[in-house]
Design a protein around this motif. Structure first.
Motif, PDB file in Angstrom:
ATOM      1  N   TYR A  22      -4.740   2.555  -5.876  1.00  0.00           N
ATOM      2  CA  TYR A  22      -5.950   1.882  -5.429  1.00  0.00           C
ATOM      3  C   TYR A  22      -5.690   1.430  -4.001  1.00  0.00           C
ATOM      4  O   TYR A  22      -4.643   0.854  -3.712  1.00  0.00           O
ATOM      5  CB  TYR A  22      -6.270   0.670  -6.310  1.00  0.00           C
ATOM      6  N   VAL A  23      -6.645   1.719  -3.120  1.00  0.00           N
ATOM      7  CA  VAL A  23      -6.480   1.347  -1.725  1.00  0.00           C
ATOM      8  C   VAL A  23      -7.656   0.478  -1.282  1.00  0.00           C
ATOM      9  O   VAL A  23      -8.774   0.622  -1.774  1.00  0.00           O
ATOM     10  CB  VAL A  23      -6.355   2.571  -0.795  1.00  0.00           C
ATOM     11  N   ARG A  24      -7.353  -0.429  -0.368  1.00  0.00           N
ATOM     12  CA  ARG A  24      -8.371  -1.284   0.237  1.00  0.00           C
ATOM     13  C   ARG A  24      -8.687  -0.718   1.602  1.00  0.00           C
ATOM     14  O   ARG A  24      -7.787  -0.497   2.417  1.00  0.00           O
ATOM     15  CB  ARG A  24      -7.857  -2.709   0.374  1.00  0.00           C
ATOM     16  N   ILE A  25      -9.957  -0.497   1.866  1.00  0.00           N
ATOM     17  CA  ILE A  25     -10.401  -0.033   3.169  1.00  0.00           C
ATOM     18  C   ILE A  25     -11.110  -1.198   3.837  1.00  0.00           C
ATOM     19  O   ILE A  25     -11.974  -1.833   3.240  1.00  0.00           O
ATOM     20  CB  ILE A  25     -11.346   1.179   3.050  1.00  0.00           C
ATOM     21  N   SER A  26     -10.719  -1.484   5.072  1.00  0.00           N
ATOM     22  CA  SER A  26     -11.357  -2.544   5.835  1.00  0.00           C
ATOM     23  C   SER A  26     -11.299  -2.163   7.311  1.00  0.00           C
ATOM     24  O   SER A  26     -10.830  -1.095   7.670  1.00  0.00           O
ATOM     25  CB  SER A  26     -10.671  -3.893   5.578  1.00  0.00           C
ATOM     26  N   ALA A  49     -11.041   2.015  -3.206  1.00  0.00           N
ATOM     27  CA  ALA A  49     -11.184   3.415  -3.615  1.00  0.00           C
ATOM     28  C   ALA A  49      -9.860   3.852  -4.264  1.00  0.00           C
ATOM     29  O   ALA A  49      -8.901   3.088  -4.302  1.00  0.00           O
ATOM     30  CB  ALA A  49     -11.498   4.286  -2.403  1.00  0.00           C
ATOM     31  N   VAL A  50      -9.830   5.077  -4.741  1.00  0.00           N
ATOM     32  CA  VAL A  50      -8.625   5.639  -5.343  1.00  0.00           C
ATOM     33  C   VAL A  50      -8.096   6.720  -4.410  1.00  0.00           C
ATOM     34  O   VAL A  50      -8.845   7.585  -3.954  1.00  0.00           O
ATOM     35  CB  VAL A  50      -8.932   6.243  -6.740  1.00  0.00           C
ATOM     36  N   GLY A  79     -14.470  -1.973  14.213  1.00  0.00           N
ATOM     37  CA  GLY A  79     -13.124  -1.879  14.766  1.00  0.00           C
ATOM     38  C   GLY A  79     -12.388  -0.649  14.267  1.00  0.00           C
ATOM     39  O   GLY A  79     -12.995   0.332  13.854  1.00  0.00           O
ATOM     40  N   GLU A  80     -11.082  -0.739  14.297  1.00  0.00           N
ATOM     41  CA  GLU A  80     -10.227   0.345  13.814  1.00  0.00           C
ATOM     42  C   GLU A  80     -10.116   0.274  12.290  1.00  0.00           C
ATOM     43  O   GLU A  80     -10.058  -0.810  11.719  1.00  0.00           O
ATOM     44  CB  GLU A  80      -8.832   0.229  14.436  1.00  0.00           C
ATOM     45  N   PRO A  81     -10.051   1.448  11.622  1.00  0.00           N
ATOM     46  CA  PRO A  81      -9.906   1.429  10.166  1.00  0.00           C
ATOM     47  C   PRO A  81      -8.533   0.948   9.733  1.00  0.00           C
ATOM     48  O   PRO A  81      -7.534   1.219  10.387  1.00  0.00           O
ATOM     49  CB  PRO A  81     -10.117   2.889   9.766  1.00  0.00           C
ATOM     50  N   ILE A  82      -8.530   0.217   8.628  1.00  0.00           N
ATOM     51  CA  ILE A  82      -7.293  -0.243   8.016  1.00  0.00           C
ATOM     52  C   ILE A  82      -7.332   0.210   6.566  1.00  0.00           C
ATOM     53  O   ILE A  82      -8.294  -0.068   5.854  1.00  0.00           O
ATOM     54  CB  ILE A  82      -7.172  -1.776   8.071  1.00  0.00           C
ATOM     55  N   ILE A  83      -6.299   0.940   6.128  1.00  0.00           N
ATOM     56  CA  ILE A  83      -6.224   1.347   4.729  1.00  0.00           C
ATOM     57  C   ILE A  83      -4.894   0.857   4.195  1.00  0.00           C
ATOM     58  O   ILE A  83      -3.848   1.093   4.796  1.00  0.00           O
ATOM     59  CB  ILE A  83      -6.412   2.852   4.563  1.00  0.00           C
ATOM     60  N   LYS A  84      -4.955   0.113   3.107  1.00  0.00           N
ATOM     61  CA  LYS A  84      -3.754  -0.530   2.568  1.00  0.00           C
ATOM     62  C   LYS A  84      -3.720  -0.327   1.057  1.00  0.00           C
ATOM     63  O   LYS A  84      -4.714  -0.536   0.369  1.00  0.00           O
ATOM     64  CB  LYS A  84      -3.790  -2.018   2.888  1.00  0.00           C
ATOM     65  N   VAL A  86      -3.212  -1.347  -2.547  1.00  0.00           N
ATOM     66  CA  VAL A  86      -3.245  -2.631  -3.221  1.00  0.00           C
ATOM     67  C   VAL A  86      -2.640  -2.548  -4.619  1.00  0.00           C
ATOM     68  O   VAL A  86      -2.108  -3.524  -5.118  1.00  0.00           O
ATOM     69  CB  VAL A  86      -4.673  -3.221  -3.289  1.00  0.00           C
ATOM     70  N   VAL A  87      -2.701  -1.387  -5.246  1.00  0.00           N
ATOM     71  CA  VAL A  87      -2.074  -1.183  -6.549  1.00  0.00           C
ATOM     72  C   VAL A  87      -1.549   0.239  -6.588  1.00  0.00           C
ATOM     73  O   VAL A  87      -2.269   1.178  -6.294  1.00  0.00           O
ATOM     74  CB  VAL A  87      -3.088  -1.363  -7.710  1.00  0.00           C
ATOM     75  N   SER A  88      -0.291   0.398  -6.938  1.00  0.00           N
ATOM     76  CA  SER A  88       0.258   1.733  -7.116  1.00  0.00           C
ATOM     77  C   SER A  88       1.055   1.741  -8.415  1.00  0.00           C
ATOM     78  O   SER A  88       1.521   0.715  -8.871  1.00  0.00           O
ATOM     79  CB  SER A  88       1.132   2.142  -5.922  1.00  0.00           C
ATOM     80  N   PRO A  89       1.187   2.927  -9.004  1.00  0.00           N
ATOM     81  CA  PRO A  89       1.899   3.026 -10.287  1.00  0.00           C
ATOM     82  C   PRO A  89       3.359   2.674 -10.180  1.00  0.00           C
ATOM     83  O   PRO A  89       3.944   2.696  -9.170  1.00  0.00           O
ATOM     84  CB  PRO A  89       1.704   4.464 -10.698  1.00  0.00           C
TER      85      PRO A  89
END
Length: 89
Positions: A22-26, A49-50, A79-84, A86-89
Motif C-alpha cells: 500500500y502506498v501513499r501518494i501526496s 493505492a496498491v 508540487g512534486e509527487p511524493i510516493i511512500k 505505508v504497508v508492505s508484506p
C-alpha cells in the motif's frame, strides 16, 4: 472510497503469491490531487493505492493498473509527487 476499491486487487495478488504494497501518494505543495484534470482524487493531499510488480492499482486505473511512472504523470498536483510505502508484506 478509493482504498476500498484497491483492496480486492491486493487480496488477489496475495492469493497468487504476490507481495503488494500500500502506498501513499501526496504532493510537496497544495491540498488537491486531480486525476488527469478530470476528477478530484483528494482534497487533503492524501491518496492510497496498491503497488505491485512496478504497477499502481486503484479505482482510477481499473483492474489493469498503470506503470508507476505513467500513474504519477496522470496526477495533477501543485508540487512534486511524493510516493511512500505505508504497508508492505
Amino acid at each position: 472510497m478509493v482504498l476500498a476499491a484497491a483492496l480486492p486487487d491486493s487480496i488477489r495478488f496475495k492469493n497468487f503469491g504476490g507481495m503488494p504494497e500500500y502506498v501513499r501518494i501526496s504532493s510537496s505543495q497544495g491540498q488537491y490531487l486531480s486525476w488527469q484534470n478530470r476528477a478530484i482524487m483528494s482534497d487533503n493531499n492524501f491518496h492510497i493505492a496498491v503497488r505491485y510488480g512496478g504497477r499502481i492499482y486503484d479505482a482510477f486505473t481499473g483492474s489493469g493498473g498503470m506503470l508507476e511512472k505513467d500513474y504519477l504523470q496522470s496526477i495533477i498536483m501543485a508540487g512534486e509527487p511524493i510516493i511512500k510505502t505505508v504497508v508492505s508484506p
